[in-house]
Enzyme design. Structure first.
Site, mmCIF file in Angstrom:
data_model
loop_
_atom_site.group_PDB
_atom_site.id
_atom_site.type_symbol
_atom_site.label_atom_id
_atom_site.label_comp_id
_atom_site.label_asym_id
_atom_site.label_seq_id
_atom_site.Cartn_x
_atom_site.Cartn_y
_atom_site.Cartn_z
ATOM 1 N N THR A 126 -3.950 1.488 -3.532
ATOM 2 C CA THR A 126 -3.456 1.532 -2.327
ATOM 3 C C THR A 126 -4.524 1.861 -1.263
ATOM 4 O O THR A 126 -5.720 2.405 -1.682
ATOM 5 C CB THR A 126 -2.783 2.817 -2.269
ATOM 6 O OG1 THR A 126 -2.404 3.500 -1.024
ATOM 7 C CG2 THR A 126 -3.441 4.069 -2.983
ATOM 8 N N ASP A 127 -4.454 1.697 0.142
ATOM 9 C CA ASP A 127 -5.398 1.817 1.209
ATOM 10 C C ASP A 127 -5.669 3.356 1.264
ATOM 11 O O ASP A 127 -6.646 3.794 1.654
ATOM 12 C CB ASP A 127 -4.947 1.267 2.446
ATOM 13 C CG ASP A 127 -3.538 1.786 2.751
ATOM 14 O OD1 ASP A 127 -3.000 2.570 2.225
ATOM 15 O OD2 ASP A 127 -3.238 1.355 3.871
ATOM 16 N N GLU A 128 -4.618 4.253 0.645
ATOM 17 C CA GLU A 128 -4.822 5.740 0.806
ATOM 18 C C GLU A 128 -5.915 6.426 0.177
ATOM 19 O O GLU A 128 -6.447 7.323 0.400
ATOM 20 C CB GLU A 128 -3.576 6.310 0.072
ATOM 21 C CG GLU A 128 -2.212 6.087 1.192
ATOM 22 C CD GLU A 128 -1.302 6.994 0.789
ATOM 23 O OE1 GLU A 128 -1.308 8.046 0.127
ATOM 24 O OE2 GLU A 128 -0.114 6.556 1.291
ATOM 25 N N LYS A 149 -4.749 7.890 -7.676
ATOM 26 C CA LYS A 149 -4.992 6.530 -7.350
ATOM 27 C C LYS A 149 -6.439 6.350 -7.271
ATOM 28 O O LYS A 149 -7.064 5.214 -7.936
ATOM 29 C CB LYS A 149 -4.111 5.915 -6.216
ATOM 30 C CG LYS A 149 -2.697 5.830 -6.406
ATOM 31 C CD LYS A 149 -2.190 4.856 -7.593
ATOM 32 C CE LYS A 149 -2.053 3.640 -7.223
ATOM 33 N NZ LYS A 149 -1.645 2.811 -8.385
ATOM 34 N N TYR A 155 -1.366 12.320 -4.928
ATOM 35 C CA TYR A 155 -1.204 11.068 -5.028
ATOM 36 C C TYR A 155 -2.353 10.222 -4.838
ATOM 37 O O TYR A 155 -2.928 9.424 -5.807
ATOM 38 C CB TYR A 155 -0.029 10.384 -4.414
ATOM 39 C CG TYR A 155 0.199 8.961 -4.205
ATOM 40 C CD1 TYR A 155 0.517 8.309 -5.211
ATOM 41 C CD2 TYR A 155 -0.262 8.229 -3.049
ATOM 42 C CE1 TYR A 155 0.764 6.794 -5.326
ATOM 43 C CE2 TYR A 155 -0.214 6.829 -2.786
ATOM 44 C CZ TYR A 155 0.175 6.085 -4.048
ATOM 45 O OH TYR A 155 0.237 4.798 -3.844
HETATM 46 P P1 NAD Z 1 7.912 2.829 -7.110
HETATM 47 O O1 NAD Z 1 7.701 4.303 -7.188
HETATM 48 O O2 NAD Z 1 8.899 2.023 -6.501
HETATM 49 O O3 NAD Z 1 7.955 2.048 -8.759
HETATM 50 C C1 NAD Z 1 7.040 2.559 -9.596
HETATM 51 C C2 NAD Z 1 7.405 2.218 -11.078
HETATM 52 O O4 NAD Z 1 6.772 2.545 -12.002
HETATM 53 C C3 NAD Z 1 9.017 2.419 -11.412
HETATM 54 O O5 NAD Z 1 9.758 1.355 -11.738
HETATM 55 C C4 NAD Z 1 8.782 3.370 -12.387
HETATM 56 O O6 NAD Z 1 9.735 3.644 -13.366
HETATM 57 C C5 NAD Z 1 7.384 3.145 -13.040
HETATM 58 N N1 NAD Z 1 6.698 4.083 -13.711
HETATM 59 C C6 NAD Z 1 6.243 5.337 -13.373
HETATM 60 N N2 NAD Z 1 5.691 6.083 -14.401
HETATM 61 C C7 NAD Z 1 5.778 5.221 -15.516
HETATM 62 C C8 NAD Z 1 4.886 5.335 -16.726
HETATM 63 N N3 NAD Z 1 4.366 6.400 -17.007
HETATM 64 N N4 NAD Z 1 5.124 4.421 -17.535
HETATM 65 C C9 NAD Z 1 5.837 3.083 -17.156
HETATM 66 N N5 NAD Z 1 6.383 2.940 -16.034
HETATM 67 C C10 NAD Z 1 6.254 3.850 -15.065
HETATM 68 O O7 NAD Z 1 6.315 2.274 -6.625
HETATM 69 P P2 NAD Z 1 6.162 1.174 -5.763
HETATM 70 O O8 NAD Z 1 6.038 1.636 -4.051
HETATM 71 O O9 NAD Z 1 6.613 0.019 -5.898
HETATM 72 O O10 NAD Z 1 4.489 0.930 -5.968
HETATM 73 C C11 NAD Z 1 4.050 0.188 -7.018
HETATM 74 C C12 NAD Z 1 2.327 0.139 -7.053
HETATM 75 O O11 NAD Z 1 1.912 -0.318 -5.873
HETATM 76 C C13 NAD Z 1 1.899 1.690 -7.161
HETATM 77 O O12 NAD Z 1 0.789 1.791 -8.233
HETATM 78 C C14 NAD Z 1 1.575 2.206 -5.866
HETATM 79 O O13 NAD Z 1 0.340 3.137 -5.815
HETATM 80 C C15 NAD Z 1 0.817 0.667 -5.303
HETATM 81 N N6 NAD Z 1 1.178 0.556 -3.691
HETATM 82 C C16 NAD Z 1 2.205 0.926 -3.174
HETATM 83 C C17 NAD Z 1 2.233 0.760 -1.665
HETATM 84 C C18 NAD Z 1 3.680 0.977 -0.926
HETATM 85 O O14 NAD Z 1 3.638 0.917 0.249
HETATM 86 N N7 NAD Z 1 4.881 1.510 -1.700
HETATM 87 C C19 NAD Z 1 1.545 0.197 -1.302
HETATM 88 C C20 NAD Z 1 -0.046 -0.074 -1.975
HETATM 89 C C21 NAD Z 1 0.135 0.173 -3.193
HETATM 90 O O1 DAU Z 2 -0.587 3.013 2.351
HETATM 91 C C1 DAU Z 2 0.244 2.810 1.079
HETATM 92 C C2 DAU Z 2 0.951 3.861 0.785
HETATM 93 O O2 DAU Z 2 2.259 3.955 1.434
HETATM 94 C C3 DAU Z 2 1.269 3.701 -0.836
HETATM 95 O O3 DAU Z 2 0.096 3.853 -1.452
HETATM 96 C C4 DAU Z 2 2.515 4.979 -1.065
HETATM 97 O O4 DAU Z 2 2.814 4.699 -2.605
HETATM 98 C C5 DAU Z 2 3.556 4.654 -0.443
HETATM 99 O O5 DAU Z 2 4.439 5.659 -0.545
HETATM 100 C C6 DAU Z 2 3.146 4.860 1.190
HETATM 101 O O6 DAU Z 2 2.746 6.115 1.591
HETATM 102 P P1 DAU Z 2 2.920 6.780 2.803
HETATM 103 O O7 DAU Z 2 3.117 8.102 2.529
HETATM 104 O O8 DAU Z 2 2.393 6.170 3.951
HETATM 105 O O9 DAU Z 2 4.649 6.487 2.936
HETATM 106 P P2 DAU Z 2 6.087 7.350 3.282
HETATM 107 O O10 DAU Z 2 7.166 6.265 3.448
HETATM 108 O O11 DAU Z 2 6.249 8.368 2.473
HETATM 109 O O12 DAU Z 2 5.945 7.581 4.789
HETATM 110 C C7 DAU Z 2 5.498 6.837 5.909
HETATM 111 C C8 DAU Z 2 5.226 7.507 6.989
HETATM 112 O O13 DAU Z 2 6.409 8.077 7.418
HETATM 113 C C9 DAU Z 2 4.426 8.634 6.751
HETATM 114 O O14 DAU Z 2 3.303 8.800 8.000
HETATM 115 C C10 DAU Z 2 5.017 9.975 6.698
HETATM 116 C C11 DAU Z 2 6.164 9.457 7.442
HETATM 117 N N1 DAU Z 2 7.730 10.039 7.184
HETATM 118 C C12 DAU Z 2 8.174 9.806 5.848
HETATM 119 C C13 DAU Z 2 9.365 10.289 5.442
HETATM 120 C C14 DAU Z 2 9.805 10.131 4.011
HETATM 121 C C15 DAU Z 2 8.278 10.648 7.976
HETATM 122 O O15 DAU Z 2 8.019 10.919 9.205
HETATM 123 N N2 DAU Z 2 9.715 10.884 7.642
HETATM 124 C C16 DAU Z 2 10.207 11.007 6.418
HETATM 125 O O16 DAU Z 2 11.377 11.219 6.242
#
Ligand code: NAD
Ligand code: DAU
Length: 348
Positions: A125-127, A165, A161
């Site tokens: 992630t970019d975080e 990562k 988180y």
């Molecule tokens: P998500 O929470 O929707 O899915 C995570 C999946 O991993 C689920 O299916 C869960 O069952 C599985 N999982 C969790 N713990 C596990 C374990 N111990 N063993 C096996 N499986 C397990 O997450 P997502 O949003 O799809 O993110 C997927 C990946 O992409 C993550 O590594 C996250 O850090 C990365 N990522 C997410 C975003 C975003 O915007 N959501 C952005 C950049 C990177």
């Molecule tokens: O940047 C990549 C990341 O993006 C991933 O690594 C994470 O897995 C993914 O969850 C996401 O993280 P954020 O914390 O940015 O996403 P989230 O959807 O939780 O929140 C997006 C923005 O919205 C953040 O600034 C918090 C805000 N927010 C979130 C929720 C749930 C609100 O204002 N209200 C809300 O109810």
């Protein structure tokens, strides 16, 4: 075409992992896929149910289970590692599962990749880079060099988180250097699209409106996220997996910066709500201000480009998907909101 015959996709029943599984299934008919997923609250078999069969197998298990991982790793070419605890708010409540899955889980997979000499791609992630100042606080409105994240930006994660990562990225780098593991890393910005868990910002607000609940904005809503459609994340990961240089990090992003209030206003408009029909709630502790990705390395060196860059059109389709698929999310809505109610208060 690809030479890879069989790949493990960890977390392939989650939001982004399942999108990648569909991407590979649809575009590379010669590739067999083993999804290794623990099916936590965020994993859902329904996300891949339509393609389970000869070419796609689901193994329900933990990436930190060394025996299981060793057995699965014996006859594959590649591990693409998506599995993670992924939600910042959950990590503030209970960090432990983040350490177990994101750190120990990644370590366990790396050891298998080392033993069987597998190609390994780590999805991050970019975080890990922390946050950037808001553009309005920068001279030149943030357009200068160094005002977006690049692969050279120092790590500075803020939350449990993002720090787990970051730790997982660092051990991938160490396993490349010390043990010669054939790994690459990608750091992507915020994904959106269908099948995203309703704890996350965009689906939470859409399903709030569909459930008669007012949307919830943290703080003033000035925080900026750099949105990318999850389809573009999948093509980016595939490009790195097939063309990336071992040991390199590539950032994936699609120039989609928007602040949270702007995104919420678009959702309200598309769903026929008044522009002020939302609540401000307690801000997230340690809330990162702004993320912005410079993806020029991936574009210029590997020839990738995003295709789904019309955010408003993608958001419309996402709203339509949650509206048409309430069976997918309705069962969880009450519990998700009850959880948030414990930690958030309306402040306006
Ligand atoms: P998500 O929470 O929707 O899915 C995570 C999946 O991993 C689920 O299916 C869960 O069952 C599985 N999982 C969790 N713990 C596990 C374990 N111990 N063993 C096996 N499986 C397990 O997450 P997502 O949003 O799809 O993110 C997927 C990946 O992409 C993550 O590594 C996250 O850090 C990365 N990522 C997410 C975003 C975003 O915007 N959501 C952005 C950049 C990177
Ligand atoms: O940047 C990549 C990341 O993006 C991933 O690594 C994470 O897995 C993914 O969850 C996401 O993280 P954020 O914390 O940015 O996403 P989230 O959807 O939780 O929140 C997006 C923005 O919205 C953040 O600034 C918090 C805000 N927010 C979130 C929720 C749930 C609100 O204002 N209200 C809300 O109810």
């Amino acid at each position: 075409m690809t030479d890879y015959k069989k790949i493990i996709v960890t977390g392939g029943a989650g939001f982004i992992g399942s999108n990648f599984v569909h991407y590979v299934y649809n575009n590379f008919p010669n590739v067999q896929i083993v999804v290794l997923d623990k099916l936590t609250y965020a994993g859902n078999k329904a996300n891949i149910a339509s393609i389970l069969g000869d070419r796609v197998e689901l193994v329900v298990g933990d990436i930190a289970d060394a025996e299981l991982v060793d057995r699965l790793a014996q006859d594959v070419d590649v591990i693409v590692h998506y599995a993670a605890e992924s939600h910042n708010d959950n990590s503030l409540n209970d960090p432990r599962p983040f350490v177990d899955t994101n750190f120990i889980g990644t370590y366990t997979l790396l050891e298998a990749a080392r033993k069987y000499d597998l190609r390994f791609h780590h999805v991050s992630t970019d975080e890990v880079y922390g946050d950037l100042p808001l553009r309005e606080d920068l001279p030149g409105k943030g357009e200068g060099p160094g005002e977006k994240f690049t692969a050279e930006t120092p790590y500075n994660p803020s939350s449990p988180y993002s720090s787990t990562k970051a730790a997982s990225d660092l051990i991938v780098k160490a396993w490349v250097r010390s043990f010669g593991v054939k790994a690459t890393i990608s750091n992507c910005s915020n994904n959106y699209g269908p099948y995203q868990h309703i704890e996350k910002f965009i689906p939470r607000q859409i399903t709030n409106i569909l459930s008669g609940i007012r949307p919830k904005l943290y703080g003033e809503g000035k925080n900026v996220r750099d949105w990318i459609h999850t389809n573009d994340h999948s093509s980016g990961v595939w490009t790195i997996l097939t063309k990336g240089k071992i040991g390199e990090t590539y950032l994936i992003g699609a120039d989609g910066e928007k602040n949270n209030k702007e995104v919420l206003k678009l959702i309200l408009k598309e769903m026929g709500q008044a522009p002020d029909a939302y609540d401000h709630v307690t801000d997230r502790a340690g809330h990162d201000l702004r993320y912005a990705i410079d993806a020029s390395k991936l574009r210029d060196e590997l020839g990738w480009k995003p295709e789904f860059t019309d955010f408003e059109a993608g958001l419309k389709e996402t709203i339509a998907w949650y509206t048409a698929n309430s069976d997918w999310w309705k069962g969880e809505k009450e519990a998700v909101e009850a959880n948030y109610a414990k930690i958030q208060e309306v402040i306006q």
